[in-house]
Design a protein around this motif. Structure first.
Motif, PDB file in Angstrom:
ATOM      1  N   SER A 109       0.761  -1.367   0.117  1.00 28.84           N
ATOM      2  CA  SER A 109       0.002   0.105   0.107  1.00 28.84           C
ATOM      3  C   SER A 109       0.719   1.176   0.047  1.00 28.84           C
ATOM      4  CB  SER A 109      -0.869  -0.086   1.197  1.00 28.84           C
ATOM      5  OG  SER A 109      -0.234   0.284   2.612  1.00 28.84           O
ATOM      6  N   MET A 110       0.285   2.277  -0.409  1.00 24.89           N
ATOM      7  CA  MET A 110       1.138   3.525  -0.314  1.00 24.89           C
ATOM      8  C   MET A 110       1.497   3.978   1.145  1.00 24.89           C
ATOM      9  SD  MET A 110       1.374   5.355  -3.009  1.00 24.89           S
ATOM     10  CE  MET A 110       0.618   5.067  -4.914  1.00 24.89           C
ATOM     11  N   SER A 125       0.104   7.606  -7.478  1.00 22.78           N
ATOM     12  CA  SER A 125      -1.095   6.394  -8.169  1.00 22.78           C
ATOM     13  C   SER A 125      -0.926   6.811  -9.716  1.00 22.78           C
ATOM     14  CB  SER A 125      -2.250   7.066  -7.587  1.00 22.78           C
ATOM     15  OG  SER A 125      -2.282   6.758  -6.126  1.00 22.78           O
ATOM     16  N   GLU A 126      -0.764   8.243 -10.080  1.00 25.24           N
ATOM     17  CA  GLU A 126      -0.734   8.493 -11.438  1.00 25.24           C
ATOM     18  C   GLU A 126       0.711   7.941 -12.177  1.00 25.24           C
ATOM     19  OE1 GLU A 126      -0.733  12.795 -11.355  1.00 25.24           O
ATOM     20  OE2 GLU A 126      -2.718  12.986 -11.113  1.00 25.24           O
ATOM     21  N   LYS A 153      -0.276   4.155 -12.587  1.00 22.26           N
ATOM     22  CA  LYS A 153      -1.108   3.906 -13.908  1.00 22.26           C
ATOM     23  C   LYS A 153      -0.229   4.249 -15.121  1.00 22.26           C
ATOM     24  CE  LYS A 153      -5.209   5.805 -11.738  1.00 22.26           C
ATOM     25  NZ  LYS A 153      -6.135   6.884 -11.518  1.00 22.26           N
TER      26      LYS A 153
END
Length: 148
Positions: free
Chosen positions: A110-111, A139-140, A143
């Motif tokens: 997790s982050m 997160s970006e 992706k």
């Protein structure tokens, strides 16, 4: 040199200008590399790098690092940029972020887990630092690498 060769094959009105600029850049790089080769780094530089890389999670102080290196804190502070090209804080921050990128790309943590593994205080601090340096959130970033 490869760029000079390719530019010579292009042979348009800007080729001569481009070749001259590329040759000047080559000579500048040779000069700079020669100057770096002559310039010997003190032993404490390598030791400092090892201390910091071995424990990117630690929150080092100037006093602690200088005592480990047996040099004065002011000397460390003044000389760091000369050998590393950045400030001590920025260097440590980049090491932490590089570790975070590796963990983001290779682990399914997790982050929150990643931010603590990399030595950040909390997730919001990690995300804001990551975004300030890389111009995207973690997160970006995930992706983008997932789409490659």
């Amino acid at each position: 040199m490869n760029e000079v060769f390719l530019e010579s094959k292009t042979n348009d009105v800007f080729s001569q200008l481009s070749i001259e600029a590329l040759v000047a850049e080559i000579f500048e790089r040779i000069k700079n590399n020669h100057a770096r080769a002559i310039f010997k780094k003190p032993d404490w530089v390598k030791k400092l790098q090892e201390i910091i890389i071995d424990d990117t999670e630690a929150n080092f102080s100037l006093t602690f690092l200088s005592s480990q290196l047996d040099i004065h804190p002011v000397h460390l502070s003044r000389s760091f940029h000369k050998y590393f090209g950045t400030t001590l804080g920025a260097y440590i921050r980049h090491l932490k972020l590089n570790k975070a990128i590796l963990l983001l790309a290779t682990e399914k943590s997790s982050m929150t887990e990643i931010c603590y593994k990399c030595g950040f205080y909390d997730q919001s601090h990690f995300i804001s630092t990551f975004k300030r340096v890389y111009r995207v959130t973690p997160s970006e970033f995930l992706k983008r690498i997932a789409s490659c």
